[in-house]
Design a protein around this motif. Structure first.
Motif, mmCIF file in Angstrom:
data_model
loop_
_atom_site.group_PDB
_atom_site.id
_atom_site.type_symbol
_atom_site.label_atom_id
_atom_site.label_comp_id
_atom_site.label_asym_id
_atom_site.label_seq_id
_atom_site.Cartn_x
_atom_site.Cartn_y
_atom_site.Cartn_z
ATOM 1 N N PHE A 5 0.872 -1.176 0.000
ATOM 2 C CA PHE A 5 0.000 0.000 0.000
ATOM 3 C C PHE A 5 0.910 1.228 0.000
ATOM 4 N N THR A 7 1.183 5.639 -0.781
ATOM 5 C CA THR A 7 0.550 6.926 -1.060
ATOM 6 C C THR A 7 1.208 7.568 -2.267
ATOM 7 N N VAL A 28 -1.205 -1.371 -4.229
ATOM 8 C CA VAL A 28 -2.439 -0.599 -4.062
ATOM 9 C C VAL A 28 -2.034 0.862 -3.895
ATOM 10 N N ILE A 30 -2.760 4.815 -3.231
ATOM 11 C CA ILE A 30 -3.670 5.682 -2.489
ATOM 12 C C ILE A 30 -3.530 7.087 -3.075
ATOM 13 N N ASP A 79 -7.116 -1.838 -7.401
ATOM 14 C CA ASP A 79 -5.836 -1.439 -6.831
ATOM 15 C C ASP A 79 -5.661 0.071 -6.679
ATOM 16 N N ILE A 96 -8.559 3.352 3.546
ATOM 17 C CA ILE A 96 -7.362 2.497 3.557
ATOM 18 C C ILE A 96 -7.616 1.260 4.415
ATOM 19 N N LYS A 99 -9.733 -1.343 2.656
ATOM 20 C CA LYS A 99 -8.994 -2.088 1.623
ATOM 21 C C LYS A 99 -8.025 -3.096 2.257
ATOM 22 N N VAL A 100 -7.431 -2.725 3.384
ATOM 23 C CA VAL A 100 -6.535 -3.649 4.087
ATOM 24 C C VAL A 100 -7.317 -4.868 4.572
ATOM 25 N N ALA A 114 3.459 -1.185 3.820
ATOM 26 C CA ALA A 114 2.982 0.190 3.647
ATOM 27 C C ALA A 114 4.170 1.122 3.474
ATOM 28 N N LEU A 127 -2.217 6.336 6.399
ATOM 29 C CA LEU A 127 -1.616 5.042 6.058
ATOM 30 C C LEU A 127 -0.738 4.545 7.202
#
Length: 439
Positions: A5, A7, A28, A30, A79, A96, A99-100, A114, A127
């Motif tokens: 994940f 950003t 993924v 963000i 994604d 977030i 989605k996790v 992350a 995040l």
């Protein structure tokens, strides 16, 4: 499977560096939504990514999934996390976290990472918070910065050191809720997870271990393993909030050891303080209170009954040397010996259930507890119907909170008044476990 994940901010380079270094199976992104949002770097057509020198665009590049060569590993519907307000912490965190959870639900063995380098400060904070709460491996992409706007070149991906933050959050935010409920197994599980899954520094290891020792000690005590509990708690007498409970434990052990010859208990106290002798009864009564706070009302009622029974057993032993599991007729008043002789079992023992034991106390004319029971017996008998019909006694009925309160109102005051009637006020020592402490 490894999922990253990350950003997305104004520059694609930190993302390229992070993905290249961590090599996730899936990424993924963000992003902020809207015409000026960072989503264009992920799903924009043509060459939406810009490399700038100051205000000048020196190069335009395809979107980041294309630069990474993700191909069919990237699904924009799956994604991409789009936040409409990248400065709204609640929105960022909620999307977030959702989605996790989806990623974990789809694959129990998934490894989640992350990287919070890009995006707005709020997106990065969100995040990072999700990573701490859901135990994601946390990374940051950094270099020696030439300005305060972005990471430019020479980036390196490094594991973010979050252990101290996690320890502080666990101790200051998670544990207090468990301690207020006396839920030591849950507290122990949290602390053991910290030791097993986090790379802690020496100071943090010591701090977690201190809390773990205390929770282990109170959990053992809560299960009446007094001697083992003492081994965990003996070093914590110096802490003000723990001192009185631990001293009470020593009196409980003294009381239990003194009563042990009346039963088949081979208990030997590793340390003890001589109290009034009824601390073991008080210990069971306090245990019932803790079970009720956990909403374990069947367990609480069973403990109230045991405390009521233990009171007469301790009294008969302490005052008259009588064992309720093997009554010596010579120690009974002569007038009642014949009626107890008829109760002898084929094995030759006279054993007394709860009410017959209290009736025997009444046969000693000056016994304060016997007199008090005589005036309280009807109220106690009526209240005990709750226990008799429960699944832990003779029935199948679950015990409700109101059932427990009804029984507690009849038994707890009787036990406290009975103990007070045979001991001096100075020696009263009943101390409930602390619901919070600082160490």
């Amino acid at each position: 499977m490894k999922i990253l994940f990350i950003t997305v901010g104004g520059s694609p380079q930190p993302i390229l560096t992070s993905v290249g270094s961590l090599k996730p199976d899936r990424v993924v992104f963000i992003c902020s939504d809207g015409p000026k949002g960072s989503q264009s770097q992920i799903i924009g057509e043509g060459k939406p990514c810009e490399v700038r020198q100051g205000s000048e665009v020196v190069e335009s590049l395809p979107n980041i999934p294309t630069q990474l060569g993700l191909g069919d590993k990237f699904d924009p519907d799956r994604d991409v996390i789009l936040v409409s307000n990248p400065d709204d912490l609640s929105e960022c965190y909620g999307k977030i976290a959702l989605k996790v959870r989806e990623a974990r639900n789809n694959n129990a063995n998934v490894e989640l990472l992350a990287d919070y380098t890009g995006g707005t400060k709020t997106m990065s904070v969100a995040l990072a918070q999700v990573a701490l709460d859901d135990k994601l491996e946390t990374y940051v992409t950094s270099s020696t910065r030439q300005n305060v706007v972005k990471v430019e070149r020479g980036e390196r991906v490094r594991r973010a050191t979050t252990s101290a933050v996690t320890v502080e959050r666990t101790i200051s935010q998670v544990l207090p809720a468990f301690l207020r409920q006396y839920n030591y197994p849950a507290a122990i599980a949290e602390l053991e997870t910290l030791l097993q899954e986090r790379e802690l520094s020496g100071d943090n290891v010591n701090r977690v271990q201190l809390w773990l020792d205390c929770c282990m000690g109170f959990d053992l005590w809560d299960r009446f393993d007094h001697a083992e509990a003492w081994l965990y708690l003996q070093n914590y007498l110096k802490y003000p909030q723990l001192r009185e409970p631990i001293l009470f434990l020593k009196r409980v052990m003294g009381s239990r050891e003194a009563f042990a010859p009346a039963t088949e208990d081979n208990f030997t106290a590793p340390e003890s303080i001589k109290g009034h002798g009824y601390e073991i009864v008080e210990d069971v009564l306090l245990n019932a209170e803790r079970r009720a706070i956990l909403a374990r009302y069947d367990d609480a009622v069973a403990r109230l009954y045991r405390a009521l029974e233990l009171l007469e057993q301790v009294r008969l032993w302490e005052a008259y040397g009588i064992k309720t599991g093997d009554v010596d007729l010579e120690k009974l008043p002569e007038t009642v010996r014949p009626q107890y002789e008829t109760s002898r079992s084929p094995a030759g023992k006279i054993q007394l259930p709860l009410f017959r034991a209290y009736t025997l106390l009444q046969a000693f004319p000056d016994d304060p507890i016997g007199k008090l029971f005589e005036s309280s017996v009807n109220r106690i008998q009526n209240a005990l119907q709750v226990r008799n019909y429960s699944i832990l006694a003779h029935g199948l009925r679950p015990v409700t909170k109101s059932d427990y309160r009804q029984l507690e109102a009849a038994i707890a005051p009787f036990i406290r008044e009975a103990i007070a009637s045979v001991v001096s006020e100075k020696s009263s020592s009943l101390v409930q476990f602390p619901q919070h402490w600082e160490i």
